[in-house]
Design a protein around this motif. Sequence first.
Motif, short mmCIF file in Angstrom:
data_model
loop_
_atom_site.label_atom_id
_atom_site.label_comp_id
_atom_site.label_asym_id
_atom_site.label_seq_id
_atom_site.Cartn_x
_atom_site.Cartn_y
_atom_site.Cartn_z
N VAL A 1 4.09 9.76 5.51
CA VAL A 1 4.74 11.07 5.42
C VAL A 1 6.16 10.86 4.90
N ASP A 2 6.49 11.58 3.83
CA ASP A 2 7.81 11.44 3.21
C ASP A 2 8.13 9.98 2.89
N GLY A 3 7.12 9.24 2.43
CA GLY A 3 7.32 7.86 2.02
C GLY A 3 7.41 6.86 3.15
N LYS A 4 7.22 7.32 4.40
CA LYS A 4 7.31 6.42 5.55
C LYS A 4 6.00 6.45 6.33
N ILE A 5 5.68 5.30 6.93
CA ILE A 5 4.47 5.20 7.74
C ILE A 5 4.77 5.81 9.11
N GLY B 1 0.88 4.28 12.88
CA GLY B 1 -0.05 4.51 11.79
C GLY B 1 -0.21 3.30 10.89
N ASP B 2 -1.04 3.45 9.89
CA ASP B 2 -1.27 2.39 8.91
C ASP B 2 -1.45 3.07 7.56
N PRO B 3 -0.82 2.54 6.52
CA PRO B 3 -0.92 3.19 5.20
C PRO B 3 -2.33 3.15 4.61
N ARG B 4 -3.20 2.33 5.18
CA ARG B 4 -4.58 2.27 4.69
C ARG B 4 -5.45 3.38 5.25
N SER B 5 -4.95 4.09 6.25
CA SER B 5 -5.67 5.26 6.76
C SER B 5 -5.72 6.30 5.65
N LEU C 1 -19.00 22.29 -5.01
CA LEU C 1 -17.79 21.49 -4.78
C LEU C 1 -16.78 21.77 -5.89
N ARG C 2 -15.58 22.15 -5.50
CA ARG C 2 -14.54 22.53 -6.46
C ARG C 2 -13.44 21.48 -6.62
N ASN C 3 -13.20 20.71 -5.55
CA ASN C 3 -12.11 19.74 -5.62
C ASN C 3 -12.32 18.66 -4.56
N VAL C 4 -11.85 17.47 -4.86
CA VAL C 4 -11.85 16.35 -3.93
C VAL C 4 -10.44 15.80 -3.89
N ILE C 5 -9.89 15.69 -2.70
CA ILE C 5 -8.51 15.20 -2.54
C ILE C 5 -8.54 14.01 -1.59
N VAL C 6 -7.93 12.91 -2.03
CA VAL C 6 -7.79 11.72 -1.20
C VAL C 6 -6.32 11.59 -0.86
N ASP C 7 -6.03 11.37 0.42
CA ASP C 7 -4.64 11.29 0.85
C ASP C 7 -4.48 10.20 1.91
N ASN C 8 -3.38 9.50 1.85
CA ASN C 8 -3.02 8.53 2.89
C ASN C 8 -2.17 9.29 3.90
N PHE C 9 -2.82 9.94 4.84
CA PHE C 9 -2.16 10.91 5.73
C PHE C 9 -1.20 10.29 6.73
N VAL D 1 0.85 -1.21 0.00
CA VAL D 1 0.00 0.00 0.00
C VAL D 1 0.88 1.25 0.00
N ARG D 2 1.92 1.24 0.81
CA ARG D 2 2.84 2.40 0.88
C ARG D 2 3.51 2.63 -0.48
N GLN D 3 3.97 1.57 -1.11
CA GLN D 3 4.63 1.70 -2.42
C GLN D 3 3.66 2.22 -3.47
N GLN D 4 2.44 1.70 -3.46
CA GLN D 4 1.44 2.16 -4.42
C GLN D 4 1.18 3.65 -4.22
N TYR D 5 1.06 4.08 -2.98
CA TYR D 5 0.83 5.50 -2.68
C TYR D 5 1.96 6.36 -3.21
N ILE D 6 3.18 5.95 -2.95
CA ILE D 6 4.35 6.71 -3.40
C ILE D 6 4.38 6.82 -4.92
N LEU D 7 4.07 5.73 -5.61
CA LEU D 7 4.11 5.72 -7.08
C LEU D 7 2.96 6.49 -7.72
#
Length: 184
Positions: free
Chosen positions: A80-84, A88-92, A69-77, A18-24
Motif C-alpha cells: 500500500v502506497d509503496g510499502k508492505i 504482510g508479504d509483497p508476494r500476496s 468476463l469483462r476485466n481481470v485485475i491482479v494486485d499485490n494487496f 518484488v515490492r520494487q517490481q510492483y511499484i514500477l
Amino acid sequence: MQLLHDAIHINETNQHAVRQQYILTKPIYEKRSAMVSKIENFWPLVFEQAPQEIDQFIQPSDMEALAHLRNVIVDNFEIVDGKIVDGGDPRSMSLTMEFGPNDFFTNTKLEKKFWYRRAVDGWCGLVSAPVKIDWKQGKDLTEGLLDLSCKLYEAEQSGKGLEKAQEALEKKIESTGMGGVSFF
C-alpha cells in the motif's frame, strides 16, 4: 545462527525486489487494462485459448459464464502506497474478475485473495479462502461444492461445526467423483 541470518537477509532482499517490481509495473498494467477493456470479448478469448495447465480446470459450462468476463485485475494487496503492510508479504496477491450481467450469478466482481505465508514447520507459500458466489436459482456451476467449501472455511475460522461441515463436503465430493469440477 549465521544460516538463519542469511535466510532472513535473502527473504528481505526478495521482498524488496518484488515490492520494487510492483511499484514500477503497476502504471503499465493499469494502462494495459484500459486498452484491453476496449477489445470486445478479450478475456473470454484468453480463457478459450488457455494453456493446458489452466484449461484442465475449465468446463464447457464455465465458458458460458466466462463469456461475460469483462476485466481481470491482479494486485499485490499487501503493498500500500509503496510499502508492505505490517505482517504482510509483497508476494500476496488478489485476482479480481469483473463480470457483466449473466445467467449464472449476481456478483459483478469475484475477488480471490492469496496470502503468502510461512508456517511454523517451515512451509511457505500461498494460502486462500473460498470466494462466495451468489448463484442464480438452478445455475450453480459447482453443484453445491463451493457453498460447502465456504461453510467448511467458516467452521474452521469459528471453531464451530467443523466436523459436520467436513463430513458434508466429503460426502458431496464422493457423490460427484470430482470429475468435471467447475473453474468456479
